[in-house]
Design a protein around this motif. Structure first.
Motif, PDB file in Angstrom:
ATOM      1  N   GLN A  70     -58.781  -2.004  25.876  1.00 29.39           N
ATOM      2  CA  GLN A  70     -58.227  -0.654  25.768  1.00 29.39           C
ATOM      3  C   GLN A  70     -57.503  -0.538  24.428  1.00 29.39           C
ATOM      4  O   GLN A  70     -56.878  -1.496  23.973  1.00 29.39           O
ATOM      5  CB  GLN A  70     -57.231  -0.383  26.904  1.00 29.39           C
ATOM      6  CG  GLN A  70     -57.822  -0.408  28.284  1.00 29.39           C
ATOM      7  CD  GLN A  70     -58.514   0.887  28.643  1.00 29.39           C
ATOM      8  OE1 GLN A  70     -58.443   1.882  27.921  1.00 29.39           O
ATOM      9  NE2 GLN A  70     -59.217   0.882  29.752  1.00 29.39           N
ATOM     10  N   THR A  71     -57.580   0.622  23.809  1.00 31.96           N
ATOM     11  CA  THR A  71     -56.924   0.807  22.520  1.00 31.96           C
ATOM     12  C   THR A  71     -55.415   0.948  22.709  1.00 31.96           C
ATOM     13  O   THR A  71     -54.949   1.385  23.760  1.00 31.96           O
ATOM     14  CB  THR A  71     -57.447   2.061  21.799  1.00 31.96           C
ATOM     15  OG1 THR A  71     -57.085   3.215  22.559  1.00 31.96           O
ATOM     16  CG2 THR A  71     -58.952   1.998  21.599  1.00 31.96           C
ATOM     17  N   HIS A  72     -54.677   0.565  21.678  1.00 32.41           N
ATOM     18  CA  HIS A  72     -53.220   0.707  21.719  1.00 32.41           C
ATOM     19  C   HIS A  72     -52.843   2.168  21.882  1.00 32.41           C
ATOM     20  O   HIS A  72     -51.871   2.493  22.573  1.00 32.41           O
ATOM     21  CB  HIS A  72     -52.587   0.149  20.440  1.00 32.41           C
ATOM     22  CG  HIS A  72     -52.764  -1.319  20.296  1.00 32.41           C
ATOM     23  ND1 HIS A  72     -53.129  -1.903  19.115  1.00 32.41           N
ATOM     24  CD2 HIS A  72     -52.644  -2.329  21.185  1.00 32.41           C
ATOM     25  CE1 HIS A  72     -53.215  -3.200  19.273  1.00 32.41           C
ATOM     26  NE2 HIS A  72     -52.935  -3.489  20.522  1.00 32.41           N
ATOM     27  N   ASN A  73     -53.611   3.042  21.252  1.00 35.06           N
ATOM     28  CA  ASN A  73     -53.331   4.470  21.315  1.00 35.06           C
ATOM     29  C   ASN A  73     -53.460   5.000  22.749  1.00 35.06           C
ATOM     30  O   ASN A  73     -52.609   5.747  23.219  1.00 35.06           O
ATOM     31  CB  ASN A  73     -54.268   5.222  20.372  1.00 35.06           C
ATOM     32  CG  ASN A  73     -53.743   6.585  20.023  1.00 35.06           C
ATOM     33  OD1 ASN A  73     -52.618   6.941  20.325  1.00 35.06           O
ATOM     34  ND2 ASN A  73     -54.584   7.372  19.375  1.00 35.06           N
ATOM     35  N   SER A  74     -54.514   4.608  23.444  1.00 38.58           N
ATOM     36  CA  SER A  74     -54.689   5.105  24.810  1.00 38.58           C
ATOM     37  C   SER A  74     -53.658   4.496  25.760  1.00 38.58           C
ATOM     38  O   SER A  74     -53.145   5.183  26.653  1.00 38.58           O
ATOM     39  CB  SER A  74     -56.110   4.854  25.311  1.00 38.58           C
ATOM     40  OG  SER A  74     -56.399   3.480  25.337  1.00 38.58           O
ATOM     41  N   ILE A  75     -53.311   3.234  25.565  1.00 41.72           N
ATOM     42  CA  ILE A  75     -52.294   2.596  26.408  1.00 41.72           C
ATOM     43  C   ILE A  75     -50.947   3.286  26.212  1.00 41.72           C
ATOM     44  O   ILE A  75     -50.258   3.617  27.180  1.00 41.72           O
ATOM     45  CB  ILE A  75     -52.176   1.092  26.098  1.00 41.72           C
ATOM     46  CG1 ILE A  75     -53.456   0.355  26.505  1.00 41.72           C
ATOM     47  CG2 ILE A  75     -50.970   0.480  26.806  1.00 41.72           C
ATOM     48  CD1 ILE A  75     -53.520  -1.084  26.028  1.00 41.72           C
ATOM     49  N   SER A  76     -50.580   3.521  24.960  1.00 38.25           N
ATOM     50  CA  SER A  76     -49.287   4.165  24.697  1.00 38.25           C
ATOM     51  C   SER A  76     -49.263   5.599  25.219  1.00 38.25           C
ATOM     52  O   SER A  76     -48.262   6.034  25.786  1.00 38.25           O
ATOM     53  CB  SER A  76     -48.957   4.125  23.207  1.00 38.25           C
ATOM     54  OG  SER A  76     -49.898   4.851  22.459  1.00 38.25           O
ATOM     55  N   GLN A  77     -50.370   6.326  25.083  1.00 38.89           N
ATOM     56  CA  GLN A  77     -50.401   7.699  25.577  1.00 38.89           C
ATOM     57  C   GLN A  77     -50.319   7.724  27.103  1.00 38.89           C
ATOM     58  O   GLN A  77     -49.642   8.577  27.678  1.00 38.89           O
ATOM     59  CB  GLN A  77     -51.665   8.432  25.108  1.00 38.89           C
ATOM     60  CG  GLN A  77     -51.659   9.924  25.405  1.00 38.89           C
ATOM     61  CD  GLN A  77     -50.546  10.658  24.680  1.00 38.89           C
ATOM     62  OE1 GLN A  77     -50.299  10.434  23.500  1.00 38.89           O
ATOM     63  NE2 GLN A  77     -49.856  11.546  25.382  1.00 38.89           N
ATOM     64  N   ALA A  78     -50.971   6.776  27.771  1.00 42.77           N
ATOM     65  CA  ALA A  78     -50.870   6.689  29.237  1.00 42.77           C
ATOM     66  C   ALA A  78     -49.422   6.409  29.648  1.00 42.77           C
ATOM     67  O   ALA A  78     -48.917   7.012  30.608  1.00 42.77           O
ATOM     68  CB  ALA A  78     -51.803   5.610  29.774  1.00 42.77           C
ATOM     69  N   CYS A  79     -48.755   5.531  28.917  1.00 45.24           N
ATOM     70  CA  CYS A  79     -47.349   5.247  29.208  1.00 45.24           C
ATOM     71  C   CYS A  79     -46.488   6.499  29.034  1.00 45.24           C
ATOM     72  O   CYS A  79     -45.606   6.774  29.853  1.00 45.24           O
ATOM     73  CB  CYS A  79     -46.826   4.133  28.306  1.00 45.24           C
ATOM     74  SG  CYS A  79     -47.495   2.511  28.695  1.00 45.24           S
ATOM     75  N   ILE A  80     -46.770   7.260  27.988  1.00 42.01           N
ATOM     76  CA  ILE A  80     -46.012   8.499  27.751  1.00 42.01           C
ATOM     77  C   ILE A  80     -46.230   9.485  28.897  1.00 42.01           C
ATOM     78  O   ILE A  80     -45.290  10.144  29.351  1.00 42.01           O
ATOM     79  CB  ILE A  80     -46.417   9.133  26.399  1.00 42.01           C
ATOM     80  CG1 ILE A  80     -45.942   8.264  25.243  1.00 42.01           C
ATOM     81  CG2 ILE A  80     -45.899  10.550  26.260  1.00 42.01           C
ATOM     82  CD1 ILE A  80     -44.446   8.132  25.130  1.00 42.01           C
ATOM     83  N   GLU A  81     -47.469   9.584  29.371  1.00 42.60           N
ATOM     84  CA  GLU A  81     -47.749  10.510  30.484  1.00 42.60           C
ATOM     85  C   GLU A  81     -47.012  10.070  31.745  1.00 42.60           C
ATOM     86  O   GLU A  81     -46.507  10.899  32.493  1.00 42.60           O
ATOM     87  CB  GLU A  81     -49.250  10.596  30.747  1.00 42.60           C
ATOM     88  CG  GLU A  81     -50.057  11.153  29.588  1.00 42.60           C
ATOM     89  CD  GLU A  81     -49.568  12.496  29.077  1.00 42.60           C
ATOM     90  OE1 GLU A  81     -49.211  13.369  29.900  1.00 42.60           O
ATOM     91  OE2 GLU A  81     -49.517  12.681  27.845  1.00 42.60           O
ATOM     92  N   ILE A  82     -46.938   8.766  31.981  1.00 48.27           N
ATOM     93  CA  ILE A  82     -46.186   8.250  33.124  1.00 48.27           C
ATOM     94  C   ILE A  82     -44.695   8.509  32.919  1.00 48.27           C
ATOM     95  O   ILE A  82     -43.994   8.954  33.828  1.00 48.27           O
ATOM     96  CB  ILE A  82     -46.443   6.727  33.312  1.00 48.27           C
ATOM     97  CG1 ILE A  82     -47.915   6.444  33.586  1.00 48.27           C
ATOM     98  CG2 ILE A  82     -45.541   6.155  34.391  1.00 48.27           C
ATOM     99  CD1 ILE A  82     -48.447   6.972  34.873  1.00 48.27           C
TER     100      ILE A  82
END
Length: 190
Positions: A70-82
């Motif tokens: 998984q890309t760092h960008n998608s992981i960080s964006q998922a964390c932001i959504e949570i």
């Protein structure tokens, strides 16, 4: 929910991330994208009998997602959504945990940058210290004393500062690799 976001909606997470960075995207459009993604995530969780509760992301799970490609960008964006659905005290603890995990250094930097862009997290900014902000926006892993003093100078600059002092401050920032954007490069000349 983190697993649901990353497993099923990586493309939508990247669309939201890119939309937030684009200066021509309206706030309303980003909110619509986020709302649509949240609805899809809830429906998917309900359909598959998954937990529909938002909890602080697990560091081991983040590392596993990172190792799975998984890309760092998608992981960080998922964390932001949570994080948008969690109390700020939980978010602060989460950010500190991610910052203290060496394997998640790149993800931590992106989360902090995104927190500064998110309207729902603006009240976190005063709680983040200057060294954490430096970490998020620097290409360096450690903070030099010279860089910290340059950053502190900026914090105390007032409207009465003369142009020569401001140019010296920006010059110091550039020499320390702290300025890396087209906008900030306008201030750097010799």
């Amino acid at each position: 929910m983190l697993s649901n976001y990353l497993s099923n909606y990586e493309a939508q997470l990247l669309v939201i991330s890119n939309a937030q960075l684009c200066p021509f995207t309206s706030v309303g459009h980003v909110k619509t994208l986020k709302k649509r993604l949240l609805e899809l995530c809830w429906l998917n969780a309900k359909r598959n009998n998954l937990s529909q509760v938002f909890v602080k992301p697990n560091l081991e799970q983040l590392i596993a997602f990172q190792e799975s490609g998984q890309t760092h960008n998608s992981i960080s964006q998922a964390c932001i959504e949570i994080m948008a659905n969690l109390p700020q005290t939980v978010n602060i603890k989460f950010i500190n945990c991610v910052l203290n995990e060496p394997e998640l250094h790149a993800v931590a930097k992106l989360i902090i940058r995104k927190v500064l862009l998110q309207q729902h997290s603006l009240n976190l900014v005063p709680l983040i210290d200057i060294s954490t902000l430096f970490l998020a926006y620097s290409t360096e892993d450690k903070i030099s004393d010279q860089a910290l003093s340059a950053i502190e100078e900026i914090l105390f600059v007032t409207s009465k500062s003369n142009t020569k002092e401001l140019i010296n401050i920006f010059d110091n920032l550039t020499k320390n690799g702290l300025v890396n954007s087209p906008l900030m490069s306008l201030f750097y000349y010799r």
